[in-house]
Design a protein around this motif. Structure first.
Motif, PDB file in Angstrom:
ATOM      1  N   ARG A 120       0.796  -1.229   0.000  1.00  0.00           N
ATOM      2  CA  ARG A 120       0.000   0.000   0.000  1.00  0.00           C
ATOM      3  C   ARG A 120       0.829   1.280   0.000  1.00  0.00           C
ATOM      4  O   ARG A 120       0.306   2.355   0.269  1.00  0.00           O
ATOM      5  CB  ARG A 120      -0.979  -0.018   1.187  1.00  0.00           C
ATOM      6  CG  ARG A 120      -1.983  -1.162   1.086  1.00  0.00           C
ATOM      7  CD  ARG A 120      -3.000  -1.175   2.206  1.00  0.00           C
ATOM      8  NE  ARG A 120      -3.803  -2.385   2.191  1.00  0.00           N
ATOM      9  CZ  ARG A 120      -4.915  -2.548   1.464  1.00  0.00           C
ATOM     10  NH1 ARG A 120      -5.382  -1.576   0.721  1.00  0.00           N
ATOM     11  NH2 ARG A 120      -5.570  -3.701   1.507  1.00  0.00           N
ATOM     12  N   GLN A 121       2.129   1.176  -0.321  1.00  0.00           N
ATOM     13  CA  GLN A 121       2.943   2.390  -0.486  1.00  0.00           C
ATOM     14  C   GLN A 121       2.289   3.305  -1.515  1.00  0.00           C
ATOM     15  O   GLN A 121       1.922   2.858  -2.606  1.00  0.00           O
ATOM     16  CB  GLN A 121       4.303   2.016  -1.070  1.00  0.00           C
ATOM     17  CG  GLN A 121       5.349   1.619  -0.067  1.00  0.00           C
ATOM     18  CD  GLN A 121       6.572   1.101  -0.817  1.00  0.00           C
ATOM     19  OE1 GLN A 121       6.786  -0.099  -0.865  1.00  0.00           O
ATOM     20  NE2 GLN A 121       7.322   2.010  -1.425  1.00  0.00           N
ATOM     21  N   ALA A 122       2.197   4.593  -1.189  1.00  0.00           N
ATOM     22  CA  ALA A 122       1.517   5.521  -2.093  1.00  0.00           C
ATOM     23  C   ALA A 122       2.166   5.560  -3.477  1.00  0.00           C
ATOM     24  O   ALA A 122       1.484   5.665  -4.494  1.00  0.00           O
ATOM     25  CB  ALA A 122       1.513   6.917  -1.482  1.00  0.00           C
ATOM     26  N   ASP A 123       3.504   5.448  -3.529  1.00  0.00           N
ATOM     27  CA  ASP A 123       4.176   5.593  -4.815  1.00  0.00           C
ATOM     28  C   ASP A 123       4.513   4.262  -5.481  1.00  0.00           C
ATOM     29  O   ASP A 123       5.109   4.251  -6.555  1.00  0.00           O
ATOM     30  CB  ASP A 123       5.453   6.433  -4.656  1.00  0.00           C
ATOM     31  CG  ASP A 123       6.461   5.721  -3.765  1.00  0.00           C
ATOM     32  OD1 ASP A 123       6.064   4.809  -3.010  1.00  0.00           O
ATOM     33  OD2 ASP A 123       7.651   6.077  -3.827  1.00  0.00           O
ATOM     34  N   ALA A 124       4.128   3.139  -4.851  1.00  0.00           N
ATOM     35  CA  ALA A 124       4.380   1.839  -5.490  1.00  0.00           C
ATOM     36  C   ALA A 124       3.298   0.840  -5.088  1.00  0.00           C
ATOM     37  O   ALA A 124       3.592  -0.217  -4.534  1.00  0.00           O
ATOM     38  CB  ALA A 124       5.768   1.319  -5.111  1.00  0.00           C
ATOM     39  N   PRO A 125       2.024   1.178  -5.378  1.00  0.00           N
ATOM     40  CA  PRO A 125       0.960   0.243  -5.037  1.00  0.00           C
ATOM     41  C   PRO A 125       1.102  -1.035  -5.861  1.00  0.00           C
ATOM     42  O   PRO A 125       1.488  -0.977  -7.033  1.00  0.00           O
ATOM     43  CB  PRO A 125      -0.320   0.998  -5.425  1.00  0.00           C
ATOM     44  CG  PRO A 125       0.115   1.945  -6.499  1.00  0.00           C
ATOM     45  CD  PRO A 125       1.516   2.341  -6.131  1.00  0.00           C
TER      46      PRO A 125
ATOM     47  N   GLN B 210       7.864  10.921 -12.055  1.00  0.00           N
ATOM     48  CA  GLN B 210       8.375   9.639 -11.576  1.00  0.00           C
ATOM     49  C   GLN B 210       9.111   8.907 -12.698  1.00  0.00           C
ATOM     50  O   GLN B 210      10.198   8.361 -12.504  1.00  0.00           O
ATOM     51  CB  GLN B 210       7.198   8.803 -11.057  1.00  0.00           C
ATOM     52  CG  GLN B 210       7.613   7.515 -10.390  1.00  0.00           C
ATOM     53  CD  GLN B 210       8.404   7.760  -9.122  1.00  0.00           C
ATOM     54  OE1 GLN B 210       7.893   8.332  -8.168  1.00  0.00           O
ATOM     55  NE2 GLN B 210       9.665   7.333  -9.111  1.00  0.00           N
ATOM     56  N   ARG B 221       6.317   0.197 -13.690  1.00  0.00           N
ATOM     57  CA  ARG B 221       5.211   0.940 -13.079  1.00  0.00           C
ATOM     58  C   ARG B 221       3.869   0.743 -13.781  1.00  0.00           C
ATOM     59  O   ARG B 221       2.851   1.242 -13.314  1.00  0.00           O
ATOM     60  CB  ARG B 221       5.530   2.430 -13.022  1.00  0.00           C
ATOM     61  CG  ARG B 221       6.715   2.710 -12.119  1.00  0.00           C
ATOM     62  CD  ARG B 221       6.823   4.122 -11.633  1.00  0.00           C
ATOM     63  NE  ARG B 221       8.016   4.252 -10.824  1.00  0.00           N
ATOM     64  CZ  ARG B 221       8.019   4.140  -9.490  1.00  0.00           C
ATOM     65  NH1 ARG B 221       6.903   3.933  -8.838  1.00  0.00           N
ATOM     66  NH2 ARG B 221       9.160   4.241  -8.823  1.00  0.00           N
ATOM     67  N   SER B 224       1.292  -0.841 -11.615  1.00  0.00           N
ATOM     68  CA  SER B 224       0.910   0.007 -10.479  1.00  0.00           C
ATOM     69  C   SER B 224      -0.372   0.785 -10.778  1.00  0.00           C
ATOM     70  O   SER B 224      -1.123   1.130  -9.861  1.00  0.00           O
ATOM     71  CB  SER B 224       2.015   1.005 -10.152  1.00  0.00           C
ATOM     72  OG  SER B 224       3.112   0.339  -9.584  1.00  0.00           O
ATOM     73  N   ALA B 227      -3.026  -1.579  -9.866  1.00  0.00           N
ATOM     74  CA  ALA B 227      -3.063  -1.734  -8.412  1.00  0.00           C
ATOM     75  C   ALA B 227      -3.628  -0.484  -7.735  1.00  0.00           C
ATOM     76  O   ALA B 227      -4.359  -0.580  -6.739  1.00  0.00           O
ATOM     77  CB  ALA B 227      -1.665  -2.045  -7.879  1.00  0.00           C
ATOM     78  N   ALA B 228      -3.315   0.690  -8.283  1.00  0.00           N
ATOM     79  CA  ALA B 228      -3.849   1.928  -7.700  1.00  0.00           C
ATOM     80  C   ALA B 228      -5.366   1.986  -7.857  1.00  0.00           C
ATOM     81  O   ALA B 228      -6.060   2.566  -7.016  1.00  0.00           O
ATOM     82  CB  ALA B 228      -3.194   3.143  -8.356  1.00  0.00           C
ATOM     83  N   LEU B 231      -6.450  -0.510  -4.967  1.00  0.00           N
ATOM     84  CA  LEU B 231      -6.098  -0.152  -3.578  1.00  0.00           C
ATOM     85  C   LEU B 231      -6.367   1.308  -3.245  1.00  0.00           C
ATOM     86  O   LEU B 231      -6.594   1.643  -2.083  1.00  0.00           O
ATOM     87  CB  LEU B 231      -4.608  -0.437  -3.325  1.00  0.00           C
ATOM     88  CG  LEU B 231      -4.125  -1.868  -3.511  1.00  0.00           C
ATOM     89  CD1 LEU B 231      -2.631  -1.949  -3.216  1.00  0.00           C
ATOM     90  CD2 LEU B 231      -4.897  -2.831  -2.620  1.00  0.00           C
ATOM     91  N   GLN B 232      -6.304   2.174  -4.239  1.00  0.00           N
ATOM     92  CA  GLN B 232      -6.398   3.615  -3.947  1.00  0.00           C
ATOM     93  C   GLN B 232      -7.564   4.265  -4.668  1.00  0.00           C
ATOM     94  O   GLN B 232      -7.653   5.498  -4.734  1.00  0.00           O
ATOM     95  CB  GLN B 232      -5.076   4.306  -4.344  1.00  0.00           C
ATOM     96  CG  GLN B 232      -3.860   3.751  -3.612  1.00  0.00           C
ATOM     97  CD  GLN B 232      -2.533   4.209  -4.224  1.00  0.00           C
ATOM     98  OE1 GLN B 232      -2.502   4.824  -5.281  1.00  0.00           O
ATOM     99  NE2 GLN B 232      -1.427   3.888  -3.557  1.00  0.00           N
TER     100      GLN B 232
END
Lengths: 319, 319
Positions: A120-125, B210, B221, B224, B227-228, B231-232
């Protein structure tokens, strides 16, 4: 089934249930495999037919007792699956991941699904589902720092420290190959049905070495495959080997950069031709490789999960 | 047509003939545009209908005289086009490239196609066709070292030294965006019809920065973004902005690494929204940008090609 060994009663069914296929093993109390069955009724089929119907059909065909518990890993536990088995957030000890299997309500049997992992890292989900079970069955030492590579459609690289997953990443290498081969301008270079790339291929090696030298930058060389077809008469099967070498080399360069600080070796969980290609590519990167068969790893991981969930006894060595 | 200026007779027709569309301009002896016409009958249509039929139809509709010569650039000169205009191998002076236009045999008119460029280095083969004409029309100084970026489906970066192309590369950024959005797992994240990304978008900027920091490694990436979403709660239009920022940032990082040694500025040949996105991304990379409109550049380049091939007189400044 091994007819030469004394007959034993199965205690649990272990199921690796992916997107397009499923495998079921019957396992005895000691963690020994008694029978195996494979089907093409993965997640996609099960969404239409029903997960319970498919599972019970396979178990009946294998003669499994009605009350026998079932442990499942893979995409059956995703949001589009039978039941969403919530992700465990890393860092997390591997044993604790397995023990958190989610029980499916309203079933005669005790049926549980191993959770996936979330970073759940913001920059590496990132997320994984299924590979956590392979990881648990890979026989990693409980101490030390280990870098694990699980190649495939979405290759996973995992850092395991003292028995806990501390970080992971996904490189969609297999998917990039398929999508570019079928839908990009490279389809003109690779042709309709490129031959699978075998290890030892000179084009694979050269493009892999170049990608390793480029440090994970693959987009700068994709179009060169097309241009090599126009200018250097590169043949379709060789173009496929170039693309494979470029993408796998790029993955290894990128993942080594992210996780490999000080790592001289990699645990490769893979089978067959893909395992051979990655072994070769990791060697070109100067990394020592210990290979664990992916099929054996997922079986062993499921048996370990059955133990962690009290479905079979003890903590013996997985079969 | 500018009805306010004194009426002049057209001397040459200039045609930018791409894969899916074509544009025709009538140009007078002084290099002034007298009329423009656009069509959707690019290479793909012309392969079925016939190149001569399509061209003569447009010229007749514009009232062009029967004997008027025609200069063409773009994919009409490819192997799948009207006539393969052989590649000029770099390094090559831009003027010499234009002067090498290939004449189509068996036509009433003098019809010529500007050649593409080939880079025949064994380890970096590359080709372009159409962009060489934009480059010729970009008004680059005849002295000094200039790094040129022409973004698009297959973005081209070109190094021009003292009026000669000395090297170039292709980054298939636009194609990667389309193919990944439509055919990879990211289609679940971006949705059916992602909204075009506008400059100033915070997701675009963050993912671009990034990617610039990652030095051209974009494959690490891609997943990601998926995944974002899981998860986000990343929304589809924002996911599209992430993918766009990632790919454009990766292209700029990679191309700067290859060509940018000591370069503090880039000539950007682009139009509209894509030009604005690249201007922003190049700024994030710390590069000064001089923008040349892509439509104007190709017109000016075709007029220059008409002059270099003796179809119109002199060596005046392009209109």
């Amino acid at each position: 089934m091994n007819p030469g060994s004394p007959s034993k009663a199965p205690s649990v069914a272990a199921v690796d249930w992916g997107t397009t296929r499923l495998r079921v093993w019957l396992v005895d109390e000691a963690g020994k495999i008694l029978a195996e069955r494979r089907g093409d009724d993965g997640l996609i089929t099960a969404q239409a037919t029903g997960f319970s119907t498919i599972l019970e059909g396979h178990l009946a065909a294998m003669g499994a007792p009605e009350a026998m518990p079932v442990i499942i890993c893979g995409m059956a536990g995703s949001r589009q699956g039978w039941l969403e088995a919530p992700y465990v957030t890393v860092p997390a000890p591997i044993g604790a991941i397995l023990a958190g299997a989610a029980r499916i309500p309203g079933q005669r049997r005790d049926i549980r699904i191993v959770p996936g992992l979330a970073q759940r890292q913001a920059d590496a989900p990132d997320v994984m589902r299924g590979e956590e079970t392979q990881l648990a069955g890979a026989g990693l030492p409980t101490k030390g720092r280990h870098l694990v590579c699980m190649p495939g459609t979405h290759s996973k690289w995992v850092l395991v420290e003292d028995g806990a997953v501390t970080g992971f990443g996904t490189w969609p290498t297999g998917e990039l190959f398929s999508v570019l081969a079928a839908h990009s301008i490279l389809r003109h270079s690779l042709g309709e049905q490129p031959k699978p790339v075998a290890s030892g291929n000179a084009f694979f090696r050269r493009w892999c070495e170049q990608a390793l030298a480029d440090g994970g930058d693959v987009t700068s060389r994709l179009f060169s495959i097309r241009a090599a077809g126009l200018l250097q008469d590169l043949k379709p099967d060789d173009a496929a080997a170039c693309l494979s070498g470029l993408l796998i080399g790029g993955e290894i360069a990128s993942a080594s950069h992210r996780y490999g600080k000080g790592a001289a070796s990699v645990v490769l969980i893979a089978s067959g031709a893909l395992g051979a290609l990655y072994t070769e590519a990791l060697g070109l990167a100067g990394l020592a490789v210990r290979t664990v068969d992916a099929d054996e790893a997922v079986r062993a991981g499921l048996i370990e999960a059955a133990r962690e969930n009290g479905m079979i006894a003890g903590s013996g060595v997985a079969a």
